[in-house]
Design a protein around this motif. Sequence first.
Motif, PDB file in Angstrom:
ATOM      1  N   VAL A 191       8.261   0.620  -0.915  1.00  5.79           N
ATOM      2  CA  VAL A 191       9.682   0.617  -0.570  1.00  5.79           C
ATOM      3  C   VAL A 191       9.957  -0.699   0.154  1.00  5.79           C
ATOM      4  CG1 VAL A 191      11.550   1.751   0.681  1.00  5.79           C
ATOM      5  CG2 VAL A 191       9.703   3.123  -0.318  1.00  5.79           C
ATOM      6  N   VAL A 192      10.924  -1.464  -0.346  1.00  7.31           N
ATOM      7  CA  VAL A 192      11.308  -2.731   0.272  1.00  7.31           C
ATOM      8  C   VAL A 192      12.791  -2.665   0.592  1.00  7.31           C
ATOM      9  CG1 VAL A 192      11.459  -5.231   0.013  1.00  7.31           C
ATOM     10  CG2 VAL A 192       9.528  -3.986  -0.996  1.00  7.31           C
ATOM     11  N   ALA A 193      13.151  -3.064   1.811  1.00  8.39           N
ATOM     12  CA  ALA A 193      14.554  -3.027   2.224  1.00  8.39           C
ATOM     13  C   ALA A 193      14.870  -4.265   3.052  1.00  8.39           C
ATOM     14  CB  ALA A 193      14.835  -1.762   3.025  1.00  8.39           C
ATOM     15  N   HIS A 194      16.131  -4.688   3.001  1.00  9.69           N
ATOM     16  CA  HIS A 194      16.563  -5.888   3.716  1.00  9.69           C
ATOM     17  C   HIS A 194      17.876  -5.629   4.449  1.00  9.69           C
ATOM     18  CE1 HIS A 194      13.628  -8.382   1.521  1.00  9.69           C
ATOM     19  NE2 HIS A 194      14.006  -7.749   0.425  1.00  9.69           N
ATOM     20  N   HIS A 195      17.984  -6.198   5.640  1.00  9.78           N
ATOM     21  CA  HIS A 195      19.254  -6.231   6.355  1.00  9.78           C
ATOM     22  C   HIS A 195      19.430  -7.651   6.896  1.00  9.78           C
ATOM     23  CE1 HIS A 195      22.496  -5.372   9.155  1.00  9.78           C
ATOM     24  NE2 HIS A 195      22.625  -4.176   8.605  1.00  9.78           N
ATOM     25  N   ASP A 196      20.613  -8.221   6.697  1.00  7.56           N
ATOM     26  CA  ASP A 196      20.845  -9.618   7.044  1.00  7.56           C
ATOM     27  C   ASP A 196      21.076  -9.841   8.527  1.00  7.56           C
ATOM     28  OD1 ASP A 196      20.572 -10.362   4.406  1.00  7.56           O
ATOM     29  OD2 ASP A 196      22.722 -10.152   3.987  1.00  7.56           O
ATOM     30  N   GLY A 197      21.219  -8.764   9.312  1.00  6.87           N
ATOM     31  CA  GLY A 197      21.425  -8.929  10.734  1.00  6.87           C
ATOM     32  C   GLY A 197      22.669  -9.741  11.028  1.00  6.87           C
ATOM     33  N   PRO A 257      22.126 -15.900   8.872  1.00  6.85           N
ATOM     34  CA  PRO A 257      20.929 -16.579   8.368  1.00  6.85           C
ATOM     35  C   PRO A 257      20.132 -17.322   9.428  1.00  6.85           C
ATOM     36  CG  PRO A 257      22.916 -17.768   7.722  1.00  6.85           C
ATOM     37  CD  PRO A 257      23.367 -16.463   8.301  1.00  6.85           C
ATOM     38  N   ASP A 258      20.723 -17.601  10.577  1.00  3.40           N
ATOM     39  CA  ASP A 258      20.003 -18.330  11.622  1.00  3.40           C
ATOM     40  C   ASP A 258      19.267 -17.402  12.586  1.00  3.40           C
ATOM     41  OD1 ASP A 258      20.906 -20.759  10.617  1.00  3.40           O
ATOM     42  OD2 ASP A 258      22.734 -20.704  11.835  1.00  3.40           O
ATOM     43  N   ALA A 259      19.435 -16.101  12.435  1.00  7.02           N
ATOM     44  CA  ALA A 259      18.796 -15.144  13.346  1.00  7.02           C
ATOM     45  C   ALA A 259      17.306 -15.042  13.035  1.00  7.02           C
ATOM     46  CB  ALA A 259      19.448 -13.774  13.211  1.00  7.02           C
ATOM     47  N   PRO A 260      16.483 -14.700  14.017  1.00  4.53           N
ATOM     48  CA  PRO A 260      15.054 -14.461  13.748  1.00  4.53           C
ATOM     49  C   PRO A 260      14.883 -13.394  12.667  1.00  4.53           C
ATOM     50  CG  PRO A 260      15.486 -14.514  16.113  1.00  4.53           C
ATOM     51  CD  PRO A 260      16.821 -14.514  15.438  1.00  4.53           C
ATOM     52  N   MET A 319      21.518   1.263  16.115  1.00  3.23           N
ATOM     53  CA  MET A 319      22.055  -0.069  16.378  1.00  3.23           C
ATOM     54  C   MET A 319      23.163  -0.433  15.396  1.00  3.23           C
ATOM     55  SD  MET A 319      18.529  -2.100  17.363  1.00  3.23           S
ATOM     56  CE  MET A 319      19.166  -3.183  18.623  1.00  3.23           C
ATOM     57  N   ILE A 320      22.955  -0.115  14.117  1.00  4.33           N
ATOM     58  CA  ILE A 320      23.972  -0.433  13.111  1.00  4.33           C
ATOM     59  C   ILE A 320      25.203   0.430  13.324  1.00  4.33           C
ATOM     60  CG2 ILE A 320      24.479  -0.390  10.644  1.00  4.33           C
ATOM     61  CD1 ILE A 320      21.482  -1.030  10.173  1.00  4.33           C
ATOM     62  N   ALA A 321      25.003   1.697  13.682  1.00  3.41           N
ATOM     63  CA  ALA A 321      26.144   2.591  13.914  1.00  3.41           C
ATOM     64  C   ALA A 321      27.003   2.119  15.079  1.00  3.41           C
ATOM     65  CB  ALA A 321      25.647   4.015  14.164  1.00  3.41           C
ATOM     66  N   GLU A 322      26.370   1.589  16.120  1.00  2.00           N
ATOM     67  CA  GLU A 322      27.103   1.188  17.320  1.00  2.00           C
ATOM     68  C   GLU A 322      27.657  -0.232  17.245  1.00  2.00           C
ATOM     69  OE1 GLU A 322      28.029   2.832  20.092  1.00  2.00           O
ATOM     70  OE2 GLU A 322      27.307   4.672  19.134  1.00  2.00           O
ATOM     71  N   THR A 323      26.957  -1.126  16.580  1.00  2.00           N
ATOM     72  CA  THR A 323      27.366  -2.537  16.595  1.00  2.00           C
ATOM     73  C   THR A 323      27.725  -3.083  15.216  1.00  2.00           C
ATOM     74  OG1 THR A 323      25.136  -3.452  16.280  1.00  2.00           O
ATOM     75  CG2 THR A 323      25.795  -2.880  18.541  1.00  2.00           C
ATOM     76  N   GLY A 324      27.392  -2.335  14.172  1.00  5.06           N
ATOM     77  CA  GLY A 324      27.667  -2.804  12.818  1.00  5.06           C
ATOM     78  C   GLY A 324      26.598  -3.706  12.238  1.00  5.06           C
ATOM     79  N   THR A 325      25.569  -4.018  13.026  1.00  5.38           N
ATOM     80  CA  THR A 325      24.532  -4.927  12.544  1.00  5.38           C
ATOM     81  C   THR A 325      23.250  -4.717  13.336  1.00  5.38           C
ATOM     82  OG1 THR A 325      24.047  -7.233  11.969  1.00  5.38           O
ATOM     83  CG2 THR A 325      25.162  -6.837  14.079  1.00  5.38           C
ATOM     84  N   LEU A 326      22.288  -5.590  13.108  1.00  3.97           N
ATOM     85  CA  LEU A 326      21.041  -5.616  13.864  1.00  3.97           C
ATOM     86  C   LEU A 326      20.924  -6.966  14.565  1.00  3.97           C
ATOM     87  CD1 LEU A 326      18.596  -4.077  11.194  1.00  3.97           C
ATOM     88  CD2 LEU A 326      19.452  -2.954  13.259  1.00  3.97           C
ATOM     89  N   PRO A 327      20.182  -7.041  15.648  1.00  4.06           N
ATOM     90  CA  PRO A 327      20.056  -8.316  16.359  1.00  4.06           C
ATOM     91  C   PRO A 327      19.177  -9.331  15.638  1.00  4.06           C
ATOM     92  CG  PRO A 327      18.756  -6.624  17.446  1.00  4.06           C
ATOM     93  CD  PRO A 327      19.551  -5.939  16.387  1.00  4.06           C
ATOM     94  N   CYS A 328      18.417  -8.890  14.650  1.00  3.09           N
ATOM     95  CA  CYS A 328      17.547  -9.765  13.851  1.00  3.09           C
ATOM     96  C   CYS A 328      17.828  -9.507  12.377  1.00  3.09           C
ATOM     97  CB  CYS A 328      16.063  -9.469  14.111  1.00  3.09           C
ATOM     98  SG  CYS A 328      15.500  -9.589  15.801  1.00  3.09           S
ATOM     99  N   LEU A 366      13.784  -5.031  19.459  1.00  3.74           N
ATOM    100  CA  LEU A 366      14.583  -5.779  18.491  1.00  3.74           C
ATOM    101  C   LEU A 366      15.668  -6.604  19.187  1.00  3.74           C
ATOM    102  CD1 LEU A 366      15.094  -3.383  15.449  1.00  3.74           C
ATOM    103  CD2 LEU A 366      13.937  -5.596  15.464  1.00  3.74           C
ATOM    104  N   THR A 367      16.277  -6.006  20.200  1.00  6.99           N
ATOM    105  CA  THR A 367      17.295  -6.744  20.954  1.00  6.99           C
ATOM    106  C   THR A 367      16.689  -7.966  21.628  1.00  6.99           C
ATOM    107  OG1 THR A 367      18.586  -4.730  21.330  1.00  6.99           O
ATOM    108  CG2 THR A 367      18.977  -6.583  22.826  1.00  6.99           C
TER     109      THR A 367
END
Length: 467
Positions: free
Chosen positions: A70-76, A79-82, A141-150, A456-457
Amino acid sequence: MSSFDSILSRLDDRLDGALDHLKALIAIPSISTDPDYAGACRQAAEWLRQDLEEIGFRASVRETPGHPMVVAHHDGPGPDAPHALFYGHYDVQPVDPLDEWDADPFESEIIERNGRNIVTGRGAADDKGQLMTFVEACRAMIAETGTLPCRVTILFEGEEESGSPSLLPFIEANKDELKADFALVCDTNMWDADTPAISGGLRGLVGEEVTIHAADRDLHSGYYGGAAANPLTVLSRILGDLHDETGRVTIPNFYDGVNETPDAIKASWQKLERSAEGFLKEIGLSEPFGEEGRSIMELTWARPTAEVNGIVGGYTGEGFKTVIPAKATAKVSFRLVHDQDPAAIRKNFRAFVEERLPKDCTAEFHEHGGSPAVQLPYESGLLTKAKQALTEEWGVEAPIIGMGGSIPIVGTFQTELGMDSLLVGFGLADDRIHSPNEKYELKSFHKGMRSWARILTALGQKAGESA
């Protein structure tokens, strides 16, 4: 309330829902070693794909010659984020012997045992509970902020418990997609039920089998004894020469690449209060046998070893047979640390044996694998940020410990993708992984989710930022 506080609150409020998710995953009998459960392995992969898609990842199930990945991606945030690659495995060990389980291995429950609340079931700790701590942190994190920190890539495999035969070819074929700034691996333990830990190093391994040959057949020990070379005696002398009187390995250049553990790290290990006497008492021993002047933690986490794992030669059946054997064999393993070179260790060991052979004796060698140690630099920003995050969540300092064994995927990430790995898990030594009545502490699951949110934060922050 800050956005980060709201993430932690959501994780607290949704604990029952997260446990329902975990129990649903445990209910899938994804036993990778048994072909009869191939369908269940695929079902688990599809379950994870769907769950990750619902969170907001782009997820897919990838075919392999064995069980799917299983491979999954989230852009956080951009493109400049870790960029982090998170690894876990959805397959589990067989449940045999079934009659030693207190309940159905695949009907997970939350029960109290010995005054502690636990999650039961095969895979609860190894590795479904562990990987779901990360997934649930991402969900909140996605539910509260709409994204991830990375930026986050997730790789879940289905063959870890059967030797990962498809993993290396898959990584080699998908290097560009899987390459990240660092890897996160959750398949490890805490120090104890109240103290999280980061595994900063894994020892490598070299396996060698050496056979000493002498006469062209077994000999009568009365007729030839005292005149003919005895391979068992020759082999025993060689093996006896492997260590000096202080416990150091005597193979030339063996300690090339071995670094001293920093004093600050050794001081933190001393606080863990693991005495040699207490550690060895559990196995019926009383004093350490390795290098003199080293603590138990150093000996098992940060120093190399040479161990004889087996010796065979001559007559070993019932009764007695007076023979001088024609050959004798030993299996020897070397645990490596820091920058030791497996190829050099193998070469130097063979030369060590050859130099000690008497006339008329020859040595035959057979290798049994070799992998380097993995050591994250103690001053690494990964360690520093993760250590602070864990300390904030658990209220105690998170030690950076070592692991005497090996996790092959960590070496693969380093050699194939050029990535260091941060090893943080929330299992305990008594979780009974691979045994009947496997469990995962409810506290480990709950605070594990919160810990990953903090980690992650922290990893996504730039210098000077705060959560």
